[in-house]
Structure formats: C-alpha cells, structure tokens
Write a protein that holds these residues in place. Structure first.
Motif, mmCIF file in Angstrom:
data_model
loop_
_atom_site.group_PDB
_atom_site.id
_atom_site.type_symbol
_atom_site.label_atom_id
_atom_site.label_comp_id
_atom_site.label_asym_id
_atom_site.label_seq_id
_atom_site.Cartn_x
_atom_site.Cartn_y
_atom_site.Cartn_z
ATOM 1 N N TYR A 134 1.156 -28.059 -11.635
ATOM 2 C CA TYR A 134 0.587 -29.383 -11.829
ATOM 3 C C TYR A 134 1.577 -30.409 -12.351
ATOM 4 O O TYR A 134 1.541 -31.563 -11.945
ATOM 5 C CB TYR A 134 -0.634 -29.303 -12.754
ATOM 6 C CG TYR A 134 -1.788 -28.599 -12.116
ATOM 7 C CD1 TYR A 134 -2.418 -29.131 -11.008
ATOM 8 C CD2 TYR A 134 -2.243 -27.382 -12.606
ATOM 9 C CE1 TYR A 134 -3.470 -28.480 -10.398
ATOM 10 C CE2 TYR A 134 -3.301 -26.725 -12.006
ATOM 11 C CZ TYR A 134 -3.911 -27.284 -10.905
ATOM 12 O OH TYR A 134 -4.944 -26.633 -10.307
ATOM 13 N N ASP B 56 2.376 -33.953 -10.582
ATOM 14 C CA ASP B 56 2.241 -35.208 -11.320
ATOM 15 C C ASP B 56 3.519 -36.038 -11.251
ATOM 16 O O ASP B 56 3.470 -37.246 -11.047
ATOM 17 C CB ASP B 56 1.892 -34.936 -12.789
ATOM 18 C CG ASP B 56 0.464 -34.462 -12.977
ATOM 19 O OD1 ASP B 56 -0.377 -34.711 -12.085
ATOM 20 O OD2 ASP B 56 0.193 -33.830 -14.011
ATOM 21 N N SER C 141 3.899 -39.675 -9.371
ATOM 22 C CA SER C 141 4.380 -40.826 -10.132
ATOM 23 C C SER C 141 5.607 -41.452 -9.472
ATOM 24 O O SER C 141 5.703 -42.674 -9.346
ATOM 25 C CB SER C 141 4.705 -40.394 -11.559
ATOM 26 O OG SER C 141 5.197 -41.478 -12.295
ATOM 27 N N ALA D 91 -1.915 -37.948 -6.595
ATOM 28 C CA ALA D 91 -2.429 -37.831 -7.964
ATOM 29 C C ALA D 91 -3.927 -37.536 -7.964
ATOM 30 O O ALA D 91 -4.405 -36.700 -8.742
ATOM 31 C CB ALA D 91 -2.141 -39.120 -8.746
ATOM 32 N N ARG E 198 -4.485 -33.901 -6.855
ATOM 33 C CA ARG E 198 -4.108 -32.984 -7.943
ATOM 34 C C ARG E 198 -5.246 -32.879 -8.962
ATOM 35 O O ARG E 198 -5.613 -31.798 -9.398
ATOM 36 C CB ARG E 198 -2.822 -33.482 -8.602
ATOM 37 C CG ARG E 198 -2.344 -32.593 -9.753
ATOM 38 C CD ARG E 198 -2.765 -33.260 -11.047
ATOM 39 N NE ARG E 198 -2.243 -32.606 -12.206
ATOM 40 C CZ ARG E 198 -2.985 -31.944 -13.083
ATOM 41 N NH1 ARG E 198 -4.260 -31.829 -12.923
ATOM 42 N NH2 ARG E 198 -2.444 -31.410 -14.144
ATOM 43 N N ARG E 199 -5.835 -34.026 -9.337
ATOM 44 C CA ARG E 199 -6.948 -34.007 -10.296
ATOM 45 C C ARG E 199 -8.153 -33.278 -9.716
ATOM 46 O O ARG E 199 -8.822 -32.519 -10.422
ATOM 47 C CB ARG E 199 -7.328 -35.436 -10.691
ATOM 48 C CG ARG E 199 -6.358 -36.066 -11.687
ATOM 49 C CD ARG E 199 -6.893 -37.365 -12.257
ATOM 50 N NE ARG E 199 -7.173 -38.375 -11.241
ATOM 51 C CZ ARG E 199 -6.294 -39.250 -10.787
ATOM 52 N NH1 ARG E 199 -5.058 -39.230 -11.245
ATOM 53 N NH2 ARG E 199 -6.644 -40.138 -9.886
#
Length: 110
Positions: A9, A13, A17, A81, A84-85
């Motif tokens: 993760y 992230d 970003s 992002a 991923r969440r």
C-alpha cells in the motif's frame, strides 16, 4: 508475502501521489507555452501572415493536446489512490466477516 498475491500500500500511495503531482506540474508548465503559442510573429504580416496564422493554430492545438495529457496523468494518479482505498477497505471488510463467521456457532465450514 511468499507465494501470495498482495498489494504494498505505501508504494501504491507514493505512485498515486507522484502521478497526481506530475499531472499538475505538466499542466502548469504548459501555461507558458499556451501564452506563447498564439503570439508567434516574424515581423511581417503580409506575405507570411497566412503561414504565421497556420503555425499559431498548430501550436495551440499541440498545447491543448499536451494539457489533456497532463490532466490524464493527474487523473490516473487520483484513480489509483481511490482504487487503493477501495481494495484496502474490501480486504478489511472481508477479514472482519471471516473472523465473525468463524466465531459464530452454526454450520461447519468444509
């Protein structure tokens, strides 16, 4: 994780970003080109006027295409992002449901 499929993760992230920041920087850098693209002049609006106008149209078209590309890069970072969440949330939910099913009396798992 040996022999298992998993997501790191923190790496996802960081990549999300970086993509978002790179897309923003790309669009910002194109502002200068956008300002210059319509201002080409060789000091002669007579004979070369048609060529200068065509050059300016081509330059503006290229800048808009690059701006779209920058937006796409930034959007990809944002989508990464979000994905991923969602994966993290799904893993957490699945783990809680499995733990809860294990603790409840009832039919045995095969």
């Amino acid at each position: 994780m040996y022999g298992e499929l998993g997501i790191e993760y923190s790496g996802v992230d960081r990549a999300a970003s970086r993509l978002t920041e790179h897309g923003d920087e790309f669009v910002t850098a194109l502002q200068y080109l956008r300002e210059r693209a319509g201002a080409a002049s060789w000091g002669d609006d007579g004979l070369f006027g048609a060529f200068v106008a065509a050059y300016n149209r081509c330059a503006l078209t290229a800048v808009e295409a690059y701006a779209h590309l920058g937006g796409t890069v930034g959007g990809t970072g944002d989508a990464l992002a979000v994905a991923r969440r969602r994966v993290s949330d799904a893993e957490g939910d699945a783990g809680r449901q499995i733990a809860q099913a294990h603790d409840e009396p009832g039919a045995a798992w095969a």
